[in-house]
Design an enzyme around this catalytic site. Structure first.
Site, mmCIF file in Angstrom:
data_model
loop_
_atom_site.group_PDB
_atom_site.id
_atom_site.type_symbol
_atom_site.label_atom_id
_atom_site.label_comp_id
_atom_site.label_asym_id
_atom_site.label_seq_id
_atom_site.Cartn_x
_atom_site.Cartn_y
_atom_site.Cartn_z
ATOM 1 N N THR A 26 0.847 -1.239 -0.064
ATOM 2 C CA THR A 26 0.156 0.068 0.173
ATOM 3 C C THR A 26 0.736 1.043 -0.022
ATOM 4 O OG1 THR A 26 -0.119 -0.006 2.501
ATOM 5 C CG2 THR A 26 -1.897 -1.028 1.325
ATOM 6 N N ASN A 28 1.725 4.921 0.824
ATOM 7 C CA ASN A 28 0.938 5.738 1.817
ATOM 8 C C ASN A 28 1.465 7.224 1.488
ATOM 9 O OD1 ASN A 28 1.242 3.266 3.085
ATOM 10 N ND2 ASN A 28 1.387 4.234 5.187
ATOM 11 N N GLU A 100 -3.803 4.924 2.732
ATOM 12 C CA GLU A 100 -2.869 3.712 2.225
ATOM 13 C C GLU A 100 -3.598 3.294 1.023
ATOM 14 O OE1 GLU A 100 -1.228 0.814 4.843
ATOM 15 O OE2 GLU A 100 -1.383 2.099 6.604
HETATM 16 P P1 ADP Z 1 5.065 1.046 3.505
HETATM 17 O O1 ADP Z 1 4.617 0.719 4.752
HETATM 18 O O2 ADP Z 1 6.497 2.020 3.536
HETATM 19 O O3 ADP Z 1 3.805 1.600 2.743
HETATM 20 P P2 ADP Z 1 4.325 -1.345 1.982
HETATM 21 O O4 ADP Z 1 4.874 -2.466 2.315
HETATM 22 O O5 ADP Z 1 3.081 -0.910 2.013
HETATM 23 O O6 ADP Z 1 5.429 -0.324 2.628
HETATM 24 O O7 ADP Z 1 4.868 -0.964 0.300
HETATM 25 C C1 ADP Z 1 4.293 0.025 -0.124
HETATM 26 C C2 ADP Z 1 5.395 0.654 -1.263
HETATM 27 O O8 ADP Z 1 5.549 -0.652 -2.376
HETATM 28 C C3 ADP Z 1 4.903 1.723 -2.245
HETATM 29 O O9 ADP Z 1 5.266 2.865 -1.466
HETATM 30 C C4 ADP Z 1 5.259 1.666 -3.513
HETATM 31 O O10 ADP Z 1 6.704 2.269 -3.718
HETATM 32 C C5 ADP Z 1 5.615 -0.108 -3.659
HETATM 33 N N1 ADP Z 1 4.453 -0.561 -4.295
HETATM 34 C C6 ADP Z 1 4.607 -1.491 -5.421
HETATM 35 N N2 ADP Z 1 3.711 -1.951 -6.056
HETATM 36 C C7 ADP Z 1 2.635 -1.547 -5.443
HETATM 37 C C8 ADP Z 1 1.344 -1.360 -5.505
HETATM 38 N N3 ADP Z 1 0.592 -2.397 -6.400
HETATM 39 N N4 ADP Z 1 0.348 -0.441 -4.969
HETATM 40 C C9 ADP Z 1 0.991 0.173 -3.899
HETATM 41 N N5 ADP Z 1 2.315 0.124 -3.716
HETATM 42 C C10 ADP Z 1 2.970 -0.632 -4.429
HETATM 43 MG MG MG Z 2 1.972 0.756 2.964
#
Ligand code: ADP
Ligand code: MG
Length: 188
Positions: A26, A28, A100
């Site tokens: 997700t 953010n 998110e």
């Molecule tokens: P965080 O807690 O830092 O948001 P996540 O595990 O939720 O980490 O991963 C989010 C990150 O993954 C996003 O900021 C983006 O850079 C990347 N990402 C890759 N594919 C997707 C997707 N389909 N939807 C949203 N984010 C994605």
């Molecule tokens: Mg996230």
């Protein structure tokens, strides 16, 4: 209806739980923009995301779907259907609201035929990270309130259903302008 609600901002780091624990990344963005909508309920919403075309391009249709018809028809886009949560995430007991956004496979350019959409979804892998890039979000509708969960599995199952609901909702004709609107006018 308060929709569409526009939010935008740089993609920031969350707790990294989306990918690691849920298998559902997700993106953010800061929740500041929500100040203009104090009455907006926490919950799960669907909408449309535009990523920065200077930093990000997604080419769909690279995977042949095996039927031989229309295979190889490629299209490039920075606009995606999305499902998002606004709120405190009761399961994790967060204390500040967060926004998110899970980005889903783009619809086929000539219309969101259900079968085709699902085939694309299966071939839609995690995108390369786009932390720090600007994300434009249009929230178009409400799906459900936030629930607390007894298990991670139950949470993940509900998110899967949310994705289906979001895709089906966004497939309505009324949303075509947001998903397939002509890019020349939106860049001005
Ligand atoms: P965080 O807690 O830092 O948001 P996540 O595990 O939720 O980490 O991963 C989010 C990150 O993954 C996003 O900021 C983006 O850079 C990347 N990402 C890759 N594919 C997707 C997707 N389909 N939807 C949203 N984010 C994605
Ligand atoms: Mg996230």
């Amino acid at each position: 209806s308060p929709f569409p609600i526009k939010l935008s901002g740089p993609v920031i780091k969350g707790f990294g739980r989306g990918s690691r624990e849920l298998g559902i990344p997700t993106a953010n963005i800061p929740a500041d923009g929500l100040k203009e909508y104090p009455d907006l309920e926490s919950g799960v919403y669907y909408g449309v995301v535009a990523l920065d075309p200077g930093r990000f391009m997604y080419t769909s249709g690279e995977t042949a779907n095996g039927d031989g018809n229309g295979g190889g028809k490629k299209s490039t886009t920075t606009v995606f259907p999305a499902v998002l949560s606004i709120g405190f995430n009761p399961y994790y007991k967060n204390t500040v609201r967060s926004v998110e956004i899970h980005i889903m496979a783009p619809f086929a350019p000539n219309g969101p035929a259900e079968a085709e959409s699902q085939a694309q979804e299966k071939h839609f892998h995690k995108l390369p990270d786009f932390y720090g890039t600007n994300l434009n979000l249009l929230i178009l509708g409400y799906i459900r309130p936030e629930y607390d969960y007894v298990s991670l599995e139950a949470l993940v199952e509900d998110i899967r259903v949310d994705c289906e609901v979001a895709r089906r909702s966004l497939a309505r004709d009324a949303y075509a302008c947001y998903l397939f609107g002509d890019d020349s006018s939106s860049s001005s």
